[in-house]
Design an enzyme around this catalytic site. Structure first.
Site, PDB file in Angstrom:
ATOM      1  N   GLU A  20       0.745  -1.112   0.035  1.00 55.32           N
ATOM      2  CA  GLU A  20      -0.041  -0.143  -0.039  1.00 55.32           C
ATOM      3  C   GLU A  20       0.782   1.150  -0.021  1.00 55.32           C
ATOM      4  OE1 GLU A  20      -2.847  -0.350   3.030  1.00 55.32           O
ATOM      5  OE2 GLU A  20      -3.778  -1.939   2.530  1.00 55.32           O
ATOM      6  N   GLU A  71      -4.911  -8.721   0.521  1.00 50.55           N
ATOM      7  CA  GLU A  71      -5.626  -8.410   1.699  1.00 50.55           C
ATOM      8  C   GLU A  71      -7.147  -8.156   1.516  1.00 50.55           C
ATOM      9  OE1 GLU A  71      -4.257  -5.292   4.247  1.00 50.55           O
ATOM     10  OE2 GLU A  71      -2.224  -5.872   3.937  1.00 50.55           O
TER      11      GLU A  71
END
Ligand code: NCW
Length: 445
Positions: free
Chosen positions: A163, A351
């Site tokens: 991220e 995720e």
């Protein structure tokens, strides 16, 4: 009933600072999160990762749980300050922990998936300016190269960054994550250096010819929708998409930053003189797979006064304990869009999962809402595959309840409950349900 492909990779994910604890052991030095979490007011309740899930000492027990659930893969991250506690100084003891962890996974037939950077930048690097310093690319390259040399071939899947949006925008622009700065120029410099370090690591990986293993990056992507049919809201959604998604997807897959966002940001941050001619070629090195973290969507309405000309409005759907709207159909939209506009390469959902308030009763946790959340997202994942999409795996976030960054221990994402007083682990109903999904390779309606 819907079936997954035979080789579909079911896994769970964690990250080093969120679970390991043992922050002063075997030569580890502080990360920017050790520093940040100790500043008053930065995390809920002043919580820190000092002990977290004590996974550093309990990794064998935790791998036993992975075995019990039957996951085929485990995504973890490596703590940079364990490997390089000081600039240029390698620490064998820190490396040994990950070698033991990987051995134990392989012994149990679980595929290790390693993330090189999941936000625990060494404080020594932070002191030198962190990701704002262009030298961060060289520090990261040295660290990555060492990892590839030590364990490159025993880890079949490498993820350079988790991220980058969070590690740059949320950390240097919004100030919610370490180092807690609020400067938009800084945020974009950090994002650029993180992307560059990704490209450099891919180059090193290719040069080292680690044939059996693959390398990719994980982006958190948040599809944006206009609040109304008004043209200005469409424009706001386009900018929100540029802000969260295109700013990272475009340089990686198209070798350029989105022009509309450059124009918009220029008014705020001035010239993009930190981007050099050769940089985009490095960032867009071909990768082997794309990792996507998906949690929610955003709905935006036009706002003339905001930097990205939009303001988020609340969606109509139910929310998780993070306040994020549950919108599994947006996962499908997102996957289709990636497929159409960016790449057909293998995609992994690295995720997906949800925080809810869990109640323990006689060593049981009936977390039906979490089961529903995961089930609905998996249904759309299957739909994408059935429509010809190249989705290869799904990693549930997270194995354990853990240190949820600025939210401390107040948010529980685990499918395994952790009593942080005693470190006792309890499999929630979601873990038992996930075990059945993996075992049967399908989800019931
Ligand atoms: S905060 C965040 N997370 C959580 C964290 O525990 C993990 O380390 C991260 O990889 C859970 O997964 C990631 N991500 C920020 C995503 C922002 C999504 C915002 C959607 C709301 C509109």
């Amino acid at each position: 009933m819907a079936n997954f492909p035979k080789d579909f990779l079911f896994g769970v994910a964690t990250s080093s600072y969120q679970i390991e604890g043992a922050v002063n052991e075997d030569g580890r030095t502080p990360s920017i999160w050790d520093t940040f979490s100790k500043i008053k007011g930065k995390t809920y309740n002043g919580d820190t990762g000092d002990i977290a899930c004590d996974h550093y000492h309990r990794y064998k027990e935790d791998i036993g749980i992975l075995k019990e659930i039957g996951v085929k893969a485990y995504r973890f991250s490596i703590a940079w300050p364990r490997i390089y506690p000081e600039k240029g100084k390698f620490n064998q003891k820190g490396m040994d922990f990950y070698k033991k962890l990987i051995d134990e996974l392989l012994k149990n037939n679980i595929k290790p998936v390693a993330t090189i950077y999941h936000w625990d930048l060494p404080q020594w690097a932070g002191d030198l300016g962190g990701w704002l310093n262009r030298d961060s690319i060289y520090w990261y390259s040295e660290y990555s190269q060492k990892l590839f040399k030590e364990i490159g071939d025993v880890v079949p899947m490498w993820i350079t960054h988790n991220e980058p949006w969070c590690a740059s925008i949320l950390s240097y622009g919004i100030g919610e994550h370490a180092p807690g700065h609020k400067d938009y120029r800084e945020a974009l410099i950090a994002a650029h250096h993180i992307l560059l370090s990704h490209g450099e690591a891919v180059k090193i990986f290719r040069d080292m010819n680690i044939k059996e293993s693959q390398i990719g990056i994980t982006l958190n992507l948040t599809p944006a929708y206009p609040a109304t049919e008004k043209e200005e809201d469409y424009l706001a959604a386009k900018y929100a998409d540029g802000f969260s998604n295109r700013w990272f997807l475009d340089p990686i897959f198209k070798g350029k930053y989105p022009v509309d966002m450059i124009e918009l940001y220029k008014k705020e941050i001035g010239e993009f003189d930190f981007i050099k001619n050769e940089d985009l070629g490095i960032i867009s090195q071909p990768i082997d797979f794309l990792g996507i973290n998906f949690y929610s969507r955003s709905i935006v309405k036009y706002d003339e006064n905001s930097l990205i000309k939009g303001e988020a409005v609340e969606g109509p759907g139910k929310k998780t304990d993070m306040g994020w709207e549950i919108s599994p159909e947006s996962l499908y939209d997102l996957l289709k869009r990636i497929d159409k506009e960016y790449t057909n390469m293998p995609i992994y959902i690295t995720e997906n999962g949800a925080a809810f308030k869990d109640i323990v009763n006689k060593d049981e946790v009936h977390d039906q809402e979490r089961i529903e959340y995961v089930k609905e997202h998996l249904k759309y994942a299957i739909k994408f595959i059935e429509d010809g999409g190249n989705l290869k795996g799904y990693f549930l976030w997270s194995l354990l309840d853990n240190f949820e960054w600025a939210y401390g221990y107040s948010k529980r994402f685990g499918i395994v409950y952790v009593d942080f007083e005693t470190q006792k682990r309890i499999l929630k109903d979601s873990a038992i349900w996930y075990k059945e999904v993996i075992n049967k390779n399908l989800i019931d309606n």
